[in-house]
Design a protein around this motif. Structure first.
Motif, mmCIF file in Angstrom:
data_model
loop_
_atom_site.group_PDB
_atom_site.id
_atom_site.type_symbol
_atom_site.label_atom_id
_atom_site.label_comp_id
_atom_site.label_asym_id
_atom_site.label_seq_id
_atom_site.Cartn_x
_atom_site.Cartn_y
_atom_site.Cartn_z
ATOM 1 N N VAL A 127 -16.010 47.159 11.779
ATOM 2 C CA VAL A 127 -15.560 46.641 13.404
ATOM 3 C C VAL A 127 -14.707 45.719 12.956
ATOM 4 O O VAL A 127 -13.359 45.480 13.266
ATOM 5 C CB VAL A 127 -16.330 46.527 14.666
ATOM 6 N N PHE A 128 -14.606 45.120 11.940
ATOM 7 C CA PHE A 128 -13.707 43.791 11.248
ATOM 8 C C PHE A 128 -12.857 44.798 10.902
ATOM 9 O O PHE A 128 -11.716 44.096 11.257
ATOM 10 C CB PHE A 128 -14.369 43.054 10.572
ATOM 11 N N ILE A 129 -12.877 45.829 10.335
ATOM 12 C CA ILE A 129 -12.257 46.678 9.747
ATOM 13 C C ILE A 129 -10.989 46.856 10.592
ATOM 14 O O ILE A 129 -10.075 47.394 10.775
ATOM 15 C CB ILE A 129 -12.086 47.797 8.676
ATOM 16 N N LEU A 132 -8.824 44.455 12.130
ATOM 17 C CA LEU A 132 -7.246 44.889 11.260
ATOM 18 C C LEU A 132 -5.552 45.058 10.840
ATOM 19 O O LEU A 132 -5.061 44.493 10.952
ATOM 20 C CB LEU A 132 -7.752 44.305 9.661
ATOM 21 N N ILE A 133 -6.318 46.038 12.251
ATOM 22 C CA ILE A 133 -5.706 46.979 12.232
ATOM 23 C C ILE A 133 -4.142 46.805 13.371
ATOM 24 O O ILE A 133 -2.551 46.493 12.905
ATOM 25 C CB ILE A 133 -5.947 48.536 13.143
ATOM 26 N N LEU A 144 -1.500 39.131 18.450
ATOM 27 C CA LEU A 144 -2.401 38.402 17.269
ATOM 28 C C LEU A 144 -3.652 37.284 17.842
ATOM 29 O O LEU A 144 -4.873 37.416 17.171
ATOM 30 C CB LEU A 144 -1.357 37.155 16.337
ATOM 31 N N VAL A 145 -2.792 36.403 18.720
ATOM 32 C CA VAL A 145 -4.199 35.226 19.422
ATOM 33 C C VAL A 145 -5.670 36.009 19.707
ATOM 34 O O VAL A 145 -6.642 35.579 20.050
ATOM 35 C CB VAL A 145 -3.103 34.344 20.165
ATOM 36 N N VAL A 146 -5.505 37.380 20.782
ATOM 37 C CA VAL A 146 -6.893 38.042 21.165
ATOM 38 C C VAL A 146 -7.595 39.275 20.515
ATOM 39 O O VAL A 146 -8.491 38.488 19.925
ATOM 40 C CB VAL A 146 -5.846 38.812 22.417
ATOM 41 N N THR A 147 -6.741 39.811 19.192
ATOM 42 C CA THR A 147 -7.520 39.991 18.160
ATOM 43 C C THR A 147 -8.146 39.381 16.870
ATOM 44 O O THR A 147 -8.730 40.066 16.864
ATOM 45 C CB THR A 147 -6.418 41.207 17.594
ATOM 46 N N ARG A 148 -7.599 38.607 16.791
ATOM 47 C CA ARG A 148 -8.520 37.538 15.745
ATOM 48 C C ARG A 148 -9.278 37.097 16.430
ATOM 49 O O ARG A 148 -10.435 36.128 15.550
ATOM 50 C CB ARG A 148 -7.500 36.663 15.066
#
Length: 512
Positions: A127-129, A132-133, A144-148
């Motif tokens: 899921v972490f990988i 990264l997409i 960026l803010v949400v996915t990180r």
């Protein structure tokens, strides 16, 4: 922190007897004697170290995801029209990353015991990988803010899964000394190496390649983990045995299956108890504060180092990213001192008058106190008062290295002390510490830019040194009044009573 709750030993036999009354010919599944080869404690050392290394290396790489993006802030500001004129807005992707870690640590980890370490580790890594997409192809800053946030949550699960692996396969405290110290280096070093890795990428490629490169690394690492990361959770291995027997018509169950509580009840306890301990146990509160400030400072450096080295030497973000490697060097050099700390702890058993033959919990803090004063505080002051343009860049870098060494020694000591002093409730106590570390990592660096602008390079870093020095008063008090503090705390007293009973039992075996 991780692990479903089960009934205490006082009423466990009663519950099993009650369950046996409802099942014909109940078979309790357990290990086939002390030398059962499927018991992770009986694995060969080569097998143990292989699993440990893969877990630690994964931890190291995923932790780098937290800070690797910090060196690309100028590109992010330009592409997404983010302003840093009055506030470090480019740091928000790191803030949400740390907050994701805090949330997942408190909510997700306690429910993972029945799922198994192997499946938890591999699924979370996958899921972490996936997360990264969108970091690589983001078309706006909000992405960026949400996915990180979710990436940070995955990292928290992976890091704690690695810690669980160590606890599951290394049987005694002495055996766990080296793996735990290495885990702390991987955990803290991964965060500190992020800017170095980011600088080496962005020097030659665009900021998007920071995520593309991580995708490549983890695409290679994932199949390695899939092949080597074996299940190490004893209750899960035994449950699999019981399941196979039930498929053959045998009414076989493990003690854990009979005694385990519903997931929602486990989750409620995992949230309520840490918060209760945080406000009622001042040992937990000050250990949390001490560790949180230490870890938060490492994230603060991702902001302050660039300000300091740009002001002094005109360095760009890439050069400032490279110099943060000094922190990692310090962390690696600090690891052998954690082994010295362990020796001091085990040797304290000779001086324990409360429970003869059992090490004193506060002995875990001897080296931590020295590391805090000489490493963290001393390093902060060196970093502060060598910040003059006429001095070479290596001078403040030595201060960074001292802080790195101190961080490993301090955080390892705190973790060991909390686990030892609150052994019956170690998971809840550690949950408080992890919550504090993630919170400080999220918000402390946001104040860095304005603090260094308002106070100046020397006094801003000196303020951090004075705070670090003030925090050492807590462990001094623990060392002086440790037995009295443990006697007054119901949580710590329960741990002391259990250790006394275990020591008495071991003593009886020795006499026989």
């Amino acid at each position: 922190m991780h692990g479903g709750a089960s009934a205490g030993p006082a009423n466990a036999d009663e519950l099993i007897a009650e369950f046996a009354g409802t099942v014909d010919n109940l078979v309790i599944v357990d290990w086939d004697g002390p030398h059962d080869q499927e018991n992770p404690f009986n694995w060969s050392k080569a097998r143990k170290w292989l699993v440990t290394f893969v877990a630690l290396f994964t931890t190291f790489l995923v932790l780098a995801n937290g800070t690797i993006i910090t060196v690309a802030h100028l590109d992010l500001n330009k592409v997404f029209s983010v302003s840093e004129a009055s506030f470090a807005n480019s740091y928000w992707p790191v803030t949400t990353w740390a907050l994701g870690g805090a949330f997942f640590s408190l909510i997700i980890l306690p429910t993972m015991e029945d799922f198994g370490i192997r499946r938890t580790f591999l699924l979370t890594h996958f899921v972490f990988i996936l997360f990264l997409i969108p970091q690589a192809v983001a078309q706006n800053f909000a992405t960026l803010v949400v996915t990180r946030f979710f990436a940070g949550g995955c990292v928290a699960v992976l890091g704690n899964s690695a810690a669980s692996v160590i606890g599951n396969i290394w049987g005694s405290e002495r055996e766990r000394t080296k793996p735990v110290g290495l885990w702390m280096v991987a955990y803290l070093g991964g965060s500190s190496i992020g800017p170095v890795l980011g600088a080496s990428i962005i020097q030659f490629l665009s900021w998007r390649w920071i995520s593309y490169m991580q995708l490549i690394w983890h695409a290679v690492l994932f199949p390695v983990a899939f092949l080597t990361m074996q299940e190490s959770r004893d209750v899960v291995i035994l449950k699999q045995r019981a399941k196979k027997l039930r498929a053959k018509g045998v009414n076989a169950y493990t003690r854990h299956e009979i005694l385990s509580k519903p997931v929602l009840e486990v989750l409620a306890t995992s949230i309520q108890r840490p918060l209760k301990m945080l406000v009622t146990e001042y040992v937990v509160f000050f250990c949390m504060l001490w560790s949180a400030f230490t870890v938060g400072t490492l994230y603060l450096f991702t902001q302050s180092v660039e300000q300091v080295y740009e002001a002094l030497y005109g360095w760009d973000p890439v050069q400032s990213g490279y110099v943060q490697g000094a922190i990692v060097v310090g962390q690696v050099l600090g690891w052998p001192l954690t082994l010295v700390s362990a020796r001091l702890y085990f040797s304290s058993a000779k001086r324990n008058t409360q429970i003869p033959g059992v090490p004193i919990p506060e002995a875990r803090l001897y080296m931590s106190l020295a590391g805090a004063i000489l490493g963290l505080t001393g390093g902060m002051f060196v970093y502060a008062w060598t910040s003059y343009p006429e001095l070479p860049w290596i001078a403040p870098s030595i201060g960074l290295g001292m802080v790195g060494a101190g961080s490993v020694i301090v955080v390892t000591g705190i973790m060991d002390y909390v686990v030892d002093a609150y052994s019956n409730y170690a998971g809840s106590a550690m949950a408080c510490v992890v919550l504090g570390e993630n919170t400080f990592s999220a918000f402390l660096p946001l104040a860095t830019m304005n603090m260094y602008r308002a106070m100046g390079l020397q006094w801003a870093s000196s303020l951090l040194g004075f705070i670090s020095l003030a925090l050492t008063l807590a462990p001094v008090c623990f060392l002086i009044w440790g037995p009295k503090i443990r006697e007054r705390s119901p949580f710590m007293k329960a741990a002391t009573v259990q250790k006394a009973a275990e020591a008495l039992k071991e003593g009886g075996k020795a006499e026989c």
